[in-house]
Design a protein around this motif. Structure first.
Motif, short mmCIF file in Angstrom:
data_model
loop_
_atom_site.label_atom_id
_atom_site.label_comp_id
_atom_site.label_asym_id
_atom_site.label_seq_id
_atom_site.Cartn_x
_atom_site.Cartn_y
_atom_site.Cartn_z
N PHE A 70 -8.72 7.36 44.10
CA PHE A 70 -9.63 6.95 42.93
C PHE A 70 -9.42 8.81 41.99
O PHE A 70 -9.00 8.46 40.71
CB PHE A 70 -11.15 7.41 42.91
CG PHE A 70 -12.03 6.84 41.52
CD1 PHE A 70 -11.87 6.07 40.62
CD2 PHE A 70 -12.49 8.30 41.17
CE1 PHE A 70 -12.68 6.28 39.11
CE2 PHE A 70 -13.12 7.97 40.07
CZ PHE A 70 -12.84 7.84 39.30
N LEU A 71 -9.23 8.99 42.92
CA LEU A 71 -9.35 11.03 42.35
C LEU A 71 -7.74 11.00 41.32
O LEU A 71 -7.57 11.85 40.50
CB LEU A 71 -9.26 11.66 43.49
CG LEU A 71 -11.40 12.30 43.65
CD1 LEU A 71 -11.41 13.16 45.15
CD2 LEU A 71 -11.92 12.78 42.43
N VAL A 72 -6.96 10.40 42.57
CA VAL A 72 -5.56 10.52 42.53
C VAL A 72 -5.25 10.05 40.70
O VAL A 72 -4.61 10.32 40.25
CB VAL A 72 -4.49 10.01 43.27
CG1 VAL A 72 -3.06 10.31 42.29
CG2 VAL A 72 -4.02 10.29 44.23
N GLY A 73 -5.79 9.13 40.74
CA GLY A 73 -5.88 8.15 39.13
C GLY A 73 -6.11 9.11 38.33
O GLY A 73 -5.26 8.93 36.79
N GLN A 74 -7.78 10.06 38.05
CA GLN A 74 -8.15 10.74 37.64
C GLN A 74 -7.04 11.79 36.70
O GLN A 74 -7.12 11.69 35.66
CB GLN A 74 -9.70 11.05 38.27
CG GLN A 74 -10.65 10.12 37.91
CD GLN A 74 -10.65 8.75 36.47
OE1 GLN A 74 -10.57 9.85 35.70
NE2 GLN A 74 -10.25 7.95 36.96
N VAL A 75 -6.24 12.04 37.63
CA VAL A 75 -5.12 12.96 37.33
C VAL A 75 -4.06 12.89 36.83
O VAL A 75 -3.66 13.21 36.14
CB VAL A 75 -5.27 14.04 38.62
CG1 VAL A 75 -3.89 14.77 39.29
CG2 VAL A 75 -5.98 14.52 40.00
N MET A 76 -3.54 11.47 37.25
CA MET A 76 -2.71 11.91 36.46
C MET A 76 -2.94 11.06 34.65
O MET A 76 -2.23 11.16 34.13
CB MET A 76 -2.34 10.11 36.51
CG MET A 76 -1.45 10.40 38.25
SD MET A 76 0.27 10.77 38.64
CE MET A 76 0.82 10.72 38.03
N GLN A 77 -3.99 10.13 35.15
CA GLN A 77 -5.03 9.81 33.78
C GLN A 77 -4.88 10.84 32.58
O GLN A 77 -4.72 11.52 31.55
CB GLN A 77 -6.31 9.15 34.18
CG GLN A 77 -6.49 8.99 32.07
CD GLN A 77 -7.94 8.25 32.26
OE1 GLN A 77 -8.59 7.28 33.16
NE2 GLN A 77 -8.45 8.02 30.62
N GLU A 78 -5.33 12.58 33.17
CA GLU A 78 -5.47 13.33 33.03
C GLU A 78 -4.28 14.44 32.30
O GLU A 78 -4.12 15.24 31.20
CB GLU A 78 -6.27 14.35 33.83
CG GLU A 78 -6.82 16.10 33.01
CD GLU A 78 -7.36 16.41 32.27
OE1 GLU A 78 -6.90 17.30 30.96
OE2 GLU A 78 -7.84 15.46 31.82
N THR A 79 -3.54 14.00 32.79
CA THR A 79 -1.92 14.67 32.71
C THR A 79 -0.93 13.41 31.84
O THR A 79 0.44 14.01 31.64
CB THR A 79 -1.13 15.22 34.31
OG1 THR A 79 -1.01 13.89 35.14
CG2 THR A 79 -1.81 15.51 34.93
N GLY A 80 -1.43 11.97 31.39
CA GLY A 80 -1.02 11.50 30.44
C GLY A 80 0.18 10.63 31.79
O GLY A 80 1.65 10.38 31.05
#
Length: 495
Positions: A467-477
């Motif tokens: 879940f946290l990886v997904g949040q980072v990926m979303q933040e960095t586009g």
């Protein structure tokens, strides 16, 4: 024993005559072009020779002979000291001079073989002969099928196109085997550079089918000549594809079994494969060799070709290349098969593998590029002028300037769908790889803004990290590397 039981105990015997259009610039006995134009008018790519006008003399195309020798070498066939041409006499509207220039008792190739894989087992299919001949013109039945057409149109533009007729031994025992053989033969021909499968009518098949007593089949699968001689067979014509061959033969075998069940004999005849209806229909009684009244073509002298076999090289063939890819690049059988499916694919893989890790090259060519092309029903030949662009995409991934995920799921697909180069897609979508500082900032934000997920991770729920990886990926586009993000998160959370 019942008639039905006796019929079921019959074995299928199939032999093929495969007509292959050779890739030459001009026709086999004249200087007319073999390259049709999109707006080509019927009967315009002709001359007195290919129209069979009185006094016109044939001149043999050297490139066609070279192609024939290459095919003979690839089929491990005997190439004789001399080869000759004959006239095969028969009347048909697409044959304006009422005979076909072909080869009879001295073909350019004889006694060859081609190895194929059938149900995981290697089998050798015997090649009786392979000979050069000219193609007749083409016929269009207007207003319906061959049975119901109101009239027939003839176009002589194809007349005189060089053909190689490959005649097999009656070694096939099922329609599926013929499809496998045709695919393998086409693969070899494309590697030789003498054949283009994309041309309309470039490969046409006639198949001889008969049913024999299953008890007459030897343990090695062969059938005695005397048994074959006594078995009436039907020749099925007008087959134009691997799939079509399998379907036509499956229908014909069923038809013959039904005839025998009714207590009737199989007629020796020529039948037409009506692809639209999925049936074979009777055309005429089967001709015997004597009906063609073969005689030597006096206008073409005997051709000495014995030294051509040593003089004309052939490229590495698919089986040899497949084996080499396994040993040289460490590829498994599945990957090696994909990467040697065509010469263009194999050449592109080796070009990429020469600069980047072979595993990376194999993944991108065999899985990503071929997978996306297959999804769009495209071949690598459809994008052959863009291979440098795909190689550039692989370079960006190898240099870690673009994430694998973005390259696979966005850039490659946009390149194929929109026809853009990788840089154009990357600029438009803002997919440049995130800088280290940007990733670290996004990791810190994800931890700070999602305390519940952090708590779950510390309680042993390893899935919370996703879940946290997904949040980072979303933040960095999506421009961060997921593996790197996973490592940074664990480092922060476990520290």
């Amino acid at each position: 024993m019942s008639t039905r039981a006796a019929t079921e105990e019959r074995a299928v015997v199939i032999g093929l005559e495969v007509h292959v259009q050779l890739e030459t610039d001009t026709k086999v006995f004249c200087g007319c072009s073999t390259e049709p134009a999109d707006d080509e008018e019927p009967n315009t790519r002709t001359c007195p020779t290919c129209l069979g006008l009185p006094g016109a003399l044939p001149v043999l195309n050297e490139a066609a002979v070279e192609s024939a020798v290459k095919i003979g070498k690839a089929l491990d066939a005997d190439i004789p000291e001399t080869t000759t041409f004959h006239r095969k006499n028969y009347y048909y509207p697409d044959l304006p001079k009422n005979f076909q220039l072909t080869q009879y008792d001295a073909p350019i190739c004889a006694d060859g073989e081609l190895e194929v894989s059938v149900d995981g087992e290697r089998r050798t299919i015997g090649i009786t002969r392979a000979h050069l001949e000219e193609d007749p013109g083409s016929i269009q039945h207007a207003g319906g099928s061959i049975e119901s057409a109101t009239h027939t149109l003839v176009n002589y533009n194809r007349a005189g196109t060089p053909l190689m007729e490959v005649v097999t031994e009656p070694d096939f025992r099922s329609p599926a085997e013929t499809r496998t053989f045709l695919a393998k033969l086409e693969e070899v021909l494309e590697y030789l550079g003498v054949f283009d499968a994309t041309r309309d009518g470039s490969l046409r098949v006639d198949a001889n089918v008969s049913l024999v007593d299953a008890g007459e089949v030897r343990e090695d699968g062969s059938v005695p000549e005397s048994v074959l001689a006594d078995a009436n067979r039907a020749e099925v014509k007008n087959i134009s594809s691997h799939k079509g061959a399998e379907k036509a033969l499956a229908y014909e075998i069923t038809r013959q079994r039904n005839v025998l069940r009714r207590g009737r004999e199989i007629e020796q005849e020529t039948r037409h494969w009506d692809e639209a209806r999925g049936v074979t229909v009777s055309m005429r009684s089967k001709e015997a060799e004597k009906d063609y009244r073969y005689f030597r073509e006096a206008d073409l002298p005997a051709l000495e070709v014995s030294d051509w076999k040593d003089r004309i090289p052939i490229p590495e063939l698919p089986d040899a290349r497949r084996e080499r890819f396994g040993t040289e690049y460490g590829l498994d059988d599945e990957a090696a098969s994909k990467l040697t499916s065509t010469k263009e694919v194999a050449d592109f893989f080796e070009d990429v593998a020469g600069e980047y890790d072979p595993d990376l090259a194999a993944t991108w060519v065999a899985d990503n590029l071929l997978g996306e092309l297959n999804y769009r029903e495209l071949e690598i030949t459809d994008v052959s002028d863009r291979l440098d662009e795909f190689k550039r995409l692989i370079e960006l991934v190898a240099a870690e300037e673009l994430t694998v995920k973005n390259a696979e799921e966005i850039v490659l697909r946009e390149m194929l769908d929109e026809g853009e180069d990788p840089e154009a897609v990357i600029d438009r979508e803002g997919l440049g790889k995130a800088e280290a500082g940007e990733v670290e900032t996004a990791v810190e934000s994800a931890i700070d803004e999602n305390p519940d997920a952090v708590a779950d991770y510390h309680d042993g729920d390893d899935g919370a990290i996703n879940f946290l990886v997904g949040q980072v990926m979303q933040e960095t586009g999506g421009s961060a590397d997921p593996g790197q993000v996973n490592g940074l998160l664990r480092e922060r959370l476990d520290g």
